[in-house]
Design a protein around this motif. Structure first.
Motif, PDB file in Angstrom:
ATOM      1  N   THR A 104      -6.025  11.767  -0.365  1.00 21.65           N
ATOM      2  CA  THR A 104      -4.854  12.184  -1.142  1.00 21.65           C
ATOM      3  C   THR A 104      -3.855  11.050  -1.289  1.00 21.65           C
ATOM      4  OG1 THR A 104      -5.124  14.468  -0.374  1.00 21.65           O
ATOM      5  CG2 THR A 104      -2.964  13.855  -1.240  1.00 21.65           C
ATOM      6  N   ALA A 105      -3.651  10.296  -0.208  1.00 16.08           N
ATOM      7  CA  ALA A 105      -2.715   9.168  -0.263  1.00 16.08           C
ATOM      8  C   ALA A 105      -3.207   8.098  -1.242  1.00 16.08           C
ATOM      9  CB  ALA A 105      -2.537   8.568   1.127  1.00 16.08           C
ATOM     10  N   PHE A 106      -4.494   7.777  -1.183  1.00 16.06           N
ATOM     11  CA  PHE A 106      -5.041   6.778  -2.108  1.00 16.06           C
ATOM     12  C   PHE A 106      -4.984   7.285  -3.542  1.00 16.06           C
ATOM     13  CE2 PHE A 106      -6.503   4.734   1.677  1.00 16.06           C
ATOM     14  CZ  PHE A 106      -6.750   3.416   1.338  1.00 16.06           C
ATOM     15  N   PHE A 137      -0.408   7.366  -9.196  1.00 17.13           N
ATOM     16  CA  PHE A 137       0.673   7.987  -9.952  1.00 17.13           C
ATOM     17  C   PHE A 137       2.058   7.674  -9.388  1.00 17.13           C
ATOM     18  CE2 PHE A 137      -3.142  10.646  -9.885  1.00 17.13           C
ATOM     19  CZ  PHE A 137      -3.479  10.627 -11.228  1.00 17.13           C
ATOM     20  N   ILE A 138       2.103   7.237  -8.129  1.00 14.37           N
ATOM     21  CA  ILE A 138       3.379   6.954  -7.472  1.00 14.37           C
ATOM     22  C   ILE A 138       3.414   5.483  -7.075  1.00 14.37           C
ATOM     23  CG2 ILE A 138       4.851   7.501  -5.491  1.00 14.37           C
ATOM     24  CD1 ILE A 138       3.433  10.267  -5.423  1.00 14.37           C
ATOM     25  N   GLY A 139       4.474   4.810  -7.454  1.00  9.52           N
ATOM     26  CA  GLY A 139       4.599   3.395  -7.112  1.00  9.52           C
ATOM     27  C   GLY A 139       4.020   2.494  -8.181  1.00  9.52           C
ATOM     28  N   ASP A 140       4.170   1.203  -7.963  1.00  9.89           N
ATOM     29  CA  ASP A 140       3.735   0.227  -8.966  1.00  9.89           C
ATOM     30  C   ASP A 140       2.368  -0.377  -8.658  1.00  9.89           C
ATOM     31  OD1 ASP A 140       4.616  -1.056  -6.714  1.00  9.89           O
ATOM     32  OD2 ASP A 140       5.561  -2.721  -7.773  1.00  9.89           O
TER      33      ASP A 140
END
Length: 198
Positions: free
Chosen positions: A101-103, A108-111
């Motif tokens: 889930t983190a990967f 979608f979140i962060g650059d």
């Protein structure tokens, strides 16, 4: 090397689990050693020692290490509190799926995708390669979680063996595959730039 530090408590868990049940006296107290519950207690204690030592030495733990430690304390604690190994069987799937889930969320979140945040300081790769590599890690964690869950509840006689050696084997194979994949995309910096020595 960091990936294998997580396996130290797991190996200790495996060793204690495989012991024939016996009573051990320590400082005037009697403890049962051998089997799932004493192995779970050893898993919790050794995780606290290993990650505590890392925290003291490095002054911090990586997010993945915090997740592993908290999962060990929660699922291991529930296993001991309710005297049911079912909770411990859910630890590996839950941790792997949280990593997946983190990967996935990093798309979608962060650059930057998560694998680039982790390895970007050491490697220079084209963006599509970072994206494919991150997707590979998502697939790996999803597969590992599903494999652990399937074995734990289908082949109960070997689930501890698989938890240790199956997880280690899958990790080694994936890292070797990642190395082979990366070797096709790695390139030296500009050869005309002179190398300097520290």
């Amino acid at each position: 090397m960091k990936q294998f530090i997580d396996f130290i408590p797991l190996f200790l868990f495996f060793i204690v689990y495989k012991l024939d049940p016996r009573t051990v006296d320590v400082a005037g107290q009697s403890f049962e050693l051998g089997g799932i519950y004493s192995a779970t207690a050893v898993l919790i204690i050794s995780s606290l020692v290993v990650y505590g030592a890392l925290l003291i030495r490095q002054r911090k733990l990586e997010k993945g290490q915090w997740l592993t430690l908290v999962a060990c304390l929660v699922f291991g604690g529930l296993t001991l509190a309710f005297h049911s190994e079912t909770f411990l069987k859910w630890k590996a799937p839950a941790v792997n799926w949280l990593f997946a889930t983190a990967f996935a969320g990093s798309h979608f979140i962060g650059d930057r995708v998560l694998i680039k945040r982790i390895m970007g300081h050491a490697l220079t790769l084209p963006e599509p390669v970072w994206t494919r590599l991150n997707l590979a890690w998502i697939a790996f964690f999803l597969f590992c979680g599903a494999a652990n869950l399937f074995v734990a509840f289908t082949f109960q006689d070997i689930w501890v063996d698989f938890k240790v050696f199956g997880s280690l084997g899958m990790t080694v194979l994936f890292l070797v595959g990642q190395g082979v994949y990366l070797s096709r995309h790695l390139h030296d910096s500009d050869p005309t730039t002179p190398k300097t020595e520290d």
